[in-house]
Design an enzyme around this catalytic site. Structure first.
Site, short mmCIF file in Angstrom:
data_model
loop_
_atom_site.label_atom_id
_atom_site.label_comp_id
_atom_site.label_asym_id
_atom_site.label_seq_id
_atom_site.Cartn_x
_atom_site.Cartn_y
_atom_site.Cartn_z
N LYS A 1 0.83 -1.22 0.00
CA LYS A 1 0.00 0.00 0.00
C LYS A 1 0.86 1.26 0.00
CE LYS A 1 -4.25 -2.12 1.31
NZ LYS A 1 -5.30 -2.40 2.28
N ARG B 1 -3.14 -10.06 5.15
CA ARG B 1 -3.50 -10.17 3.73
C ARG B 1 -2.31 -9.68 2.92
NH1 ARG B 1 -5.65 -7.12 -0.25
NH2 ARG B 1 -7.15 -8.10 -1.64
N1 PMM Z 1 -7.17 -4.17 0.77
C1 PMM Z 1 -7.46 -4.26 -0.53
C2 PMM Z 1 -8.48 -5.11 -1.00
N2 PMM Z 1 -9.17 -5.88 -0.14
N3 PMM Z 1 -9.58 -6.62 2.06
C3 PMM Z 1 -9.32 -6.54 3.36
N4 PMM Z 1 -10.02 -7.30 4.23
N5 PMM Z 1 -8.36 -5.72 3.87
C4 PMM Z 1 -7.62 -4.91 3.07
O1 PMM Z 1 -6.77 -4.17 3.58
C5 PMM Z 1 -7.88 -4.94 1.66
C6 PMM Z 1 -8.89 -5.82 1.19
C7 PMM Z 1 -6.70 -3.43 -1.52
O2 PMM Z 1 -5.46 -4.00 -1.83
P1 PMM Z 1 -5.16 -4.85 -3.18
O3 PMM Z 1 -5.45 -3.97 -4.36
O4 PMM Z 1 -3.74 -5.22 -3.09
O5 PMM Z 1 -6.04 -6.05 -3.21
#
Ligand code: PMM
Length: 287
Positions: A226, A266
């Site tokens: 991020k 995650r």
């Molecule tokens: N961040 C993203 C997408 N889904 N779900 C949860 N539970 N927590 C998060 O911090 C989160 C998520 C965005 O990141 P990406 O584009 O790398 O998927």
């Protein structure tokens, strides 16, 4: 239905956080957009993450990068359902990253056992009933608005600042989820790093996880790749570190989160996360 939700116990203690590997089946995610948009590529990527030790695979068909526009329902379904089916068939514990009740329902039917709803039920309240009926695990993330507008909502002037606000707002989402019939022990909370949050808010939340844990639920944290990590690692001219080069910082954070006792992290690089967790585990053996 490939694997009934009841046969997977995601609350059993492992002595370390569960590693949730990210599979974004999207053309436009900030972290890996376009790389796994073809179903075969997404499945192959999921299998690689599984081989690296992912405990859960999180399959998403909607990019939530700041400013992103939403896919149509049919597009999102077409992206995620075949990939979920194939990965569940291969023995993966699958989570669907969606804010839509219809997608959650189709994903659970295809073999997902976790619904990761970044809106915590705000975007589509029907999702709560779908999760309740299936007896699935529900991740309720802190969220204030869709990606197009979320930057306008990154203001936390109330009591306790961002940590106080996230605790109060997640508390409301918890009440909505349990009122819809989701068993409290199936609910996981997530502070939603980067979602209507400036970099300083993310750091304050990471430092304030104990307050979130006091809500009485397991925690999931997603920091991987991020922009607040990119900003931290900016060069001397202030140019943020690129997305692909933020992994070491996330690995350091993984070790910290393990010490905080979170239920899950995650991540995009599952192998790096496990390396950090093994270091923490080895040190704990000496303690
Ligand atoms: N961040 C993203 C997408 N889904 N779900 C949860 N539970 N927590 C998060 O911090 C989160 C998520 C965005 O990141 P990406 O584009 O790398 O998927």
């Amino acid at each position: 239905m490939v694997s009934p939700t009841s046969t997977v116990d995601l609350s059993a203690p492992l002595g370390r956080p569960r590693v949730m590997g990210v599979v974004n089946v999207t053309p436009d995610s900030f972290s890996d957009g376009g790389r796994w948009v073809e179903p075969d590529a997404a499945v192959a990527h999921g299998l690689r993450l599984l081989a690296d030790g992912a405990d859960i695979l999180d399959i998403g068909g909607e990019s939530t990068r700041p400013g992103a526009t939403r896919p149509l329902l049919a597009e999102e379904l077409a992206r995620v359902v075949p990939v979920i089916g194939a990965l569940a068939e291969n023995g993966a514990v699958v989570s669907v990253d969606t804010m839509r009740a219809e997608v959650a329902s189709a994903a659970l039917e295809a073999g997902a056992v976790v619904v990761n709803d970044v809106s915590g039920g705000l975007a589509d309240p029907d999702i709560l009933r779908v999760v309740a009926d299936a007896g699935a695990t529900y991740v309720a993330m802190h969220w204030r608005a869709h990606s197009e507008h979320m930057r306008d909502f990154a203001v936390y002037d109330g009591p306790g600042g961002v940590v106080g606000a996230v605790c109060r707002e997640l508390g409301e989402r918890l009440r909505a989820a349990t009122s819809a019939g989701i068993a409290p022990e199936r609910i996981v909370l997530d502070p939603g790093l980067g979602f209507a949050k400036e970099a300083e808010h993310n750091w304050q939340l990471l430092a304030g996880l104990a307050d979130l844990a006091a809500l009485g639920h397991r925690l999931l944290v997603g920091a991987s790749r991020k922009s607040f990590l990119g900003a931290l690692l900016a060069d001397t001219d202030g140019v943020p570190r690129g997305v692909e080069e933020r992994e070491h910082a996330n690995t350091a954070l993984t070790a910290h989160l393990a010490r905080c006792g979170v239920w899950g992290i995650r991540v995009h690089d599952v192998r790096a996360a496990h390396d950090a967790l093994r270091v923490v585990r080895r040190l704990e053996e000496e303690a």
